[in-house]
Design a protein around this motif. Structure first.
Motif, PDB file in Angstrom:
ATOM      1  N   ILE A 171      16.382  13.142  -1.537  1.00  0.00           N
ATOM      2  CA  ILE A 171      15.332  13.795  -2.332  1.00  0.00           C
ATOM      3  C   ILE A 171      14.962  15.094  -1.630  1.00  0.00           C
ATOM      4  CG2 ILE A 171      13.014  13.537  -3.273  1.00  0.00           C
ATOM      5  CD1 ILE A 171      13.390  10.544  -3.186  1.00  0.00           C
ATOM      6  N   ARG A 172      15.437  16.198  -2.174  1.00  0.00           N
ATOM      7  CA  ARG A 172      15.318  17.474  -1.482  1.00  0.00           C
ATOM      8  C   ARG A 172      14.272  18.415  -2.065  1.00  0.00           C
ATOM      9  NH1 ARG A 172      21.711  18.996  -0.347  1.00  0.00           N
ATOM     10  NH2 ARG A 172      22.226  17.023   0.722  1.00  0.00           N
ATOM     11  N   SER A 173      13.632  18.011  -3.157  1.00  0.00           N
ATOM     12  CA  SER A 173      12.630  18.890  -3.746  1.00  0.00           C
ATOM     13  C   SER A 173      11.457  18.068  -4.277  1.00  0.00           C
ATOM     14  CB  SER A 173      13.235  19.713  -4.893  1.00  0.00           C
ATOM     15  OG  SER A 173      13.610  18.862  -5.962  1.00  0.00           O
ATOM     16  N   ARG A 174      10.364  18.752  -4.533  1.00  0.00           N
ATOM     17  CA  ARG A 174       9.178  18.086  -5.066  1.00  0.00           C
ATOM     18  C   ARG A 174       9.462  17.504  -6.458  1.00  0.00           C
ATOM     19  NH1 ARG A 174       3.626  18.373  -4.255  1.00  0.00           N
ATOM     20  NH2 ARG A 174       2.379  17.953  -6.126  1.00  0.00           N
ATOM     21  N   ARG A 175      10.238  18.245  -7.236  1.00  0.00           N
ATOM     22  CA  ARG A 175      10.556  17.776  -8.592  1.00  0.00           C
ATOM     23  C   ARG A 175      11.344  16.467  -8.554  1.00  0.00           C
ATOM     24  NH1 ARG A 175      13.785  21.272 -13.252  1.00  0.00           N
ATOM     25  NH2 ARG A 175      13.561  19.703 -14.922  1.00  0.00           N
ATOM     26  N   GLU A 176      12.306  16.386  -7.633  1.00  0.00           N
ATOM     27  CA  GLU A 176      13.079  15.156  -7.512  1.00  0.00           C
ATOM     28  C   GLU A 176      12.198  14.003  -7.039  1.00  0.00           C
ATOM     29  OE1 GLU A 176      16.418  15.842  -5.023  1.00  0.00           O
ATOM     30  OE2 GLU A 176      17.447  17.148  -6.440  1.00  0.00           O
ATOM     31  N   ALA A 177      11.246  14.298  -6.159  1.00  0.00           N
ATOM     32  CA  ALA A 177      10.336  13.259  -5.672  1.00  0.00           C
ATOM     33  C   ALA A 177       9.448  12.749  -6.800  1.00  0.00           C
ATOM     34  CB  ALA A 177       9.490  13.813  -4.524  1.00  0.00           C
ATOM     35  N   GLU A 178       8.970  13.656  -7.646  1.00  0.00           N
ATOM     36  CA  GLU A 178       8.122  13.238  -8.764  1.00  0.00           C
ATOM     37  C   GLU A 178       8.900  12.368  -9.754  1.00  0.00           C
ATOM     38  OE1 GLU A 178       6.717  16.893 -10.331  1.00  0.00           O
ATOM     39  OE2 GLU A 178       5.031  17.063  -8.918  1.00  0.00           O
ATOM     40  N   LYS A 179      10.157  12.706  -9.980  1.00  0.00           N
ATOM     41  CA  LYS A 179      10.974  11.892 -10.874  1.00  0.00           C
ATOM     42  C   LYS A 179      11.200  10.497 -10.284  1.00  0.00           C
ATOM     43  CE  LYS A 179      14.565  13.669 -12.819  1.00  0.00           C
ATOM     44  NZ  LYS A 179      15.853  14.402 -13.003  1.00  0.00           N
ATOM     45  N   ALA A 180      11.312  10.416  -8.949  1.00  0.00           N
ATOM     46  CA  ALA A 180      11.576   9.131  -8.306  1.00  0.00           C
ATOM     47  C   ALA A 180      10.381   8.194  -8.362  1.00  0.00           C
ATOM     48  CB  ALA A 180      11.993   9.364  -6.858  1.00  0.00           C
ATOM     49  N   VAL A 181       9.168   8.745  -8.477  1.00  0.00           N
ATOM     50  CA  VAL A 181       7.976   7.894  -8.469  1.00  0.00           C
ATOM     51  C   VAL A 181       7.460   7.589  -9.876  1.00  0.00           C
ATOM     52  CG1 VAL A 181       7.253   8.711  -6.206  1.00  0.00           C
ATOM     53  CG2 VAL A 181       6.383   9.842  -8.249  1.00  0.00           C
ATOM     54  N   VAL A 182       8.191   8.047 -10.913  1.00  0.00           N
ATOM     55  CA  VAL A 182       7.754   7.766 -12.282  1.00  0.00           C
ATOM     56  C   VAL A 182       7.646   6.267 -12.513  1.00  0.00           C
ATOM     57  CG1 VAL A 182       8.477   7.858 -14.704  1.00  0.00           C
ATOM     58  CG2 VAL A 182       8.596   9.904 -13.291  1.00  0.00           C
ATOM     59  N   ALA A 183       8.639   5.528 -12.020  1.00  0.00           N
ATOM     60  CA  ALA A 183       8.625   4.076 -12.228  1.00  0.00           C
ATOM     61  C   ALA A 183       7.464   3.419 -11.502  1.00  0.00           C
ATOM     62  CB  ALA A 183       9.946   3.483 -11.750  1.00  0.00           C
ATOM     63  N   LYS A 233       0.820  -1.205   0.000  1.00  0.00           N
ATOM     64  CA  LYS A 233       0.000   0.000   0.000  1.00  0.00           C
ATOM     65  C   LYS A 233       0.859   1.263   0.000  1.00  0.00           C
ATOM     66  CE  LYS A 233      -4.003  -2.093   2.281  1.00  0.00           C
ATOM     67  NZ  LYS A 233      -4.936  -1.998   3.417  1.00  0.00           N
ATOM     68  N   LYS A 234       2.096   1.152   0.461  1.00  0.00           N
ATOM     69  CA  LYS A 234       3.014   2.275   0.439  1.00  0.00           C
ATOM     70  C   LYS A 234       4.439   1.764   0.272  1.00  0.00           C
ATOM     71  CE  LYS A 234       3.479   2.454   5.481  1.00  0.00           C
ATOM     72  NZ  LYS A 234       3.358   3.304   6.690  1.00  0.00           N
ATOM     73  N   GLN A 235       5.295   2.643  -0.172  1.00  0.00           N
ATOM     74  CA  GLN A 235       6.674   2.252  -0.405  1.00  0.00           C
ATOM     75  C   GLN A 235       7.575   3.463  -0.267  1.00  0.00           C
ATOM     76  OE1 GLN A 235       7.301  -0.088  -3.903  1.00  0.00           O
ATOM     77  NE2 GLN A 235       9.521   0.274  -3.930  1.00  0.00           N
ATOM     78  N   ILE A 236       8.697   3.297   0.417  1.00  0.00           N
ATOM     79  CA  ILE A 236       9.653   4.384   0.615  1.00  0.00           C
ATOM     80  C   ILE A 236      10.480   4.538  -0.648  1.00  0.00           C
ATOM     81  CG2 ILE A 236      11.649   5.166   1.949  1.00  0.00           C
ATOM     82  CD1 ILE A 236      10.533   3.585   4.317  1.00  0.00           C
ATOM     83  N   ILE A 237      10.560   5.762  -1.157  1.00  0.00           N
ATOM     84  CA  ILE A 237      11.316   5.993  -2.383  1.00  0.00           C
ATOM     85  C   ILE A 237      12.671   6.632  -2.103  1.00  0.00           C
ATOM     86  CG2 ILE A 237       9.253   6.194  -3.800  1.00  0.00           C
ATOM     87  CD1 ILE A 237       9.614   9.226  -3.685  1.00  0.00           C
ATOM     88  N   GLY A 238      12.911   7.074  -0.872  1.00  0.00           N
ATOM     89  CA  GLY A 238      14.200   7.656  -0.531  1.00  0.00           C
ATOM     90  C   GLY A 238      14.090   8.586   0.666  1.00  0.00           C
ATOM     91  N   SER A 239      15.232   8.943   1.201  1.00  0.00           N
ATOM     92  CA  SER A 239      15.266   9.840   2.367  1.00  0.00           C
ATOM     93  C   SER A 239      15.249  11.295   1.931  1.00  0.00           C
ATOM     94  CB  SER A 239      16.524   9.556   3.195  1.00  0.00           C
ATOM     95  OG  SER A 239      17.686   9.872   2.437  1.00  0.00           O
ATOM     96  N   THR A 240      14.967  12.184   2.902  1.00  0.00           N
ATOM     97  CA  THR A 240      14.956  13.615   2.592  1.00  0.00           C
ATOM     98  C   THR A 240      16.358  14.118   2.277  1.00  0.00           C
ATOM     99  OG1 THR A 240      15.143  14.066   4.974  1.00  0.00           O
ATOM    100  CG2 THR A 240      12.918  14.064   3.999  1.00  0.00           C
ATOM    101  N   GLY A 241      17.357  13.355   2.682  1.00  0.00           N
ATOM    102  CA  GLY A 241      18.720  13.747   2.364  1.00  0.00           C
ATOM    103  C   GLY A 241      19.036  13.565   0.899  1.00  0.00           C
TER     104      GLY A 241
END
Length: 352
Positions: A15-27, A5-13
Motif C-alpha cells: 500500500i503505497r498511497s493514501r488512496r490505496e489505503a482508503e480502498k483497503a479499509v472500505v471493508a 482495537k486495531k488491525q493491520i491492513i497491509g505493508s507499505t510495500g
C-alpha cells in the motif's frame, strides 16, 4: 468474544498511497460499530444464514444438504476461521484454481461464498461482496453423452416390461430421475394422456420438485401410455396410491433404486447393442430428448415447456448440442455460398 482495537491492513510495500489505503479499509468501515452478537467470522455468518434462510420452508432439501456438505468439506476448513474483512478476491480465485474439482463444482463453491456475503450485506454487517469479482469457469470438461434414436430403439427392445416402461417414460418426457421414481398411478391421467409431476426424491427424501416450472403436466404418447399400463397389469402394487416403480423388498412402501436398475439392466443392455465409450445415466435421456427436439426443428419455447426449464437459456446452453449431421450440412451450405466457383472447378476439373 475478543474485540480488536486495531488491525493491520497491509505493508507499505503493498500500500503505497493514501488512496490505496482508503480502498483497503472500505471493508473494515462496515464493521466498526457492529454489535457483539453479530457474526465476526465466516463460520459465524454461515451459522446465522442456516438459521434464517437455509430452512425447509425457504429452500429445497437438496439445496440445504449440498450447502452443508460443501461448507463442511471445503469452505469451513479454509475460510471459516477468518473475519469477514479478511477474505480477498484473488486469494479465493487461487484457492478455487488449486482444487481438484470440475469447473461446475468450483462455481458452486464460489456461489455459496457469494450467497453468504450477500446475506451479510442484507443485514448491514458488511458493505460489499468480495466474491462478486471472483472469476470461475463453468465450461464442461467433456460433452454430455446422448443416445441416438437408433440406439434408443435397440435398447428398449432388450428390456423387461418394467424397465422398458421406465426408459420409454423418461426418454419421451424428459423427466428427472428424482421425479420419475416418486410417481404414483394417480399421477397418470389416462383420459388426457398426461403425467402430473408433483414431487421428487432427493437422497431418499421425498419432497417438492426442483423448481416451480417442474410442476407442469407432461404429455404421454399412446405407445408410452400402453407400456405403462402393460407394466401396471404385472406390478404387485397397482393401486392408485402405489408408486409406478416400487421396491418389492420394501413391500412397495418406497420407490426402487434407479441406480440399481441402471447397473443391472440398462448398461448391460447398452453393451449388447454396442454402445461403448459413452457415460450413459438417467439424465442422459433428458439430454437426448433435448438434442432430438432440436434436430427436429421444434421451437425452443415448446422444447422449454416440454423439458420444464425455468428459461429458454437453460434449454439452449445446457441441454442441447449440435448433431453431427446438422453440422456437416451447415458446413456444406456455407462453402457452397462462399466458394461456388471453386466447387464447380472441383466437380469439373479441366482435362490436360
Amino acid at each position: 468474544m475478543r474485540l480488536y482495537k486495531k488491525q493491520i491492513i497491509g505493508s507499505t510495500g503493498k500500500i503505497r498511497s493514501r488512496r490505496e489505503a482508503e480502498k483497503a479499509v472500505v471493508a473494515l468501515r462496515g464493521l466498526i460499530n457492529v454489535d457483539v452478537g453479530n457474526p465476526q467470522t465466516i463460520c459465524d455468518l454461515d451459522a446465522h444464514y442456516r438459521v434464517r434462510e437455509l430452512t425447509l420452508e425457504k429452500k429445497a432439501f437438496g439445496t440445504i444438504d449440498t450447502h452443508r456438505l460443501l461448507f463442511k468439506r471445503y469452505i469451513g476448513p479454509r475460510w471459516g476461521h477468518l473475519r469477514l474483512s479478511a477474505v480477498r478476491t484473488v486469494e479465493v480465485e487461487e484457492w478455487l484454481y488449486s482444487l481438484p474439482l470440475a469447473p461446475a463444482s468450483k462455481a458452486k463453491l464460489r456461489g455459496l461464498l457469494s450467497v453468504l456475503y450477500n446475506h451479510a450485506i442484507r443485514h448491514e454487517w458488511f458493505t460489499f461482496n468480495p466474491i462478486s469479482r471472483v472469476k470461475t469457469s463453468q465450461k464442461r470438461l467433456r460433452d454430455k453423452d446422448v443416445l441416438t434414436p437408433d440406439e434408443f430403439q435397440q435398447l428398449v427392445q432388450l428390456l423387461s416390461v418394467r424397465d422398458r416402461a421406465m426408459v420409454l417414460l423418461i426418454g419421451s418426457t424428459g423427466l428427472r430421475r428424482s421425479e420419475m421414481i416418486t410417481l404414483t398411478w394417480s399421477d397418470i391421467n389416462v383420459r388426457t394422456m398426461e403425467v402430473n409431476v408433483l414431487r421428487s426424491c432427493v437422497r431418499n427424501r421425498i419432497g417438492k420438485t426442483k423448481t416451480e416450472s417442474s410442476c407442469r403436466p407432461v404429455p404421454l404418447h399412446p405407445l408410452v401410455l400402453n407400456a405403462l399400463l402393460e407394466w401396471r397389469e404385472q406390478s404387485p402394487y397397482p393401486t392408485e396410491l402405489d408408486f409406478l416403480f416400487p421396491s418389492v423388498q420394501l413391500k412397495g412402501s418406497r420407490p426402487l433404486s434407479p441406480d440399481s436398475i441402471l447397473e443391472k439392466s440398462i448398461r448391460p443392455a447398452l453393451a449388447k447393442i454396442g454402445v461403448v465409450g459413452k457415460q450413459i445415466g438417467w439424465h442422459s435421456c433428458r439430454h437426448s430428448l433435448a438434442t432430438n427436439l432440436r434436430f427436429l426443428g421444434v421451437d425452443i419455447k415448446v422444447a422449454q415447456e416440454l423439458i420444464r426449464h425455468s428459461s429458454c437459456r437453460a434449454t439452449l446452453d445446457v441441454y442441447t448440442r449440435a448433431v453431427d449431421q446438422q453440422k456437416r450440412e451447415a458446413s456444406l451450405k456455407i462453402i457452397e455460398l462462399m466458394l461456388s466457383l471453386e466447387i464447380k472447378k472441383f466437380q469439373h476439373p479441366r482435362r490436360s
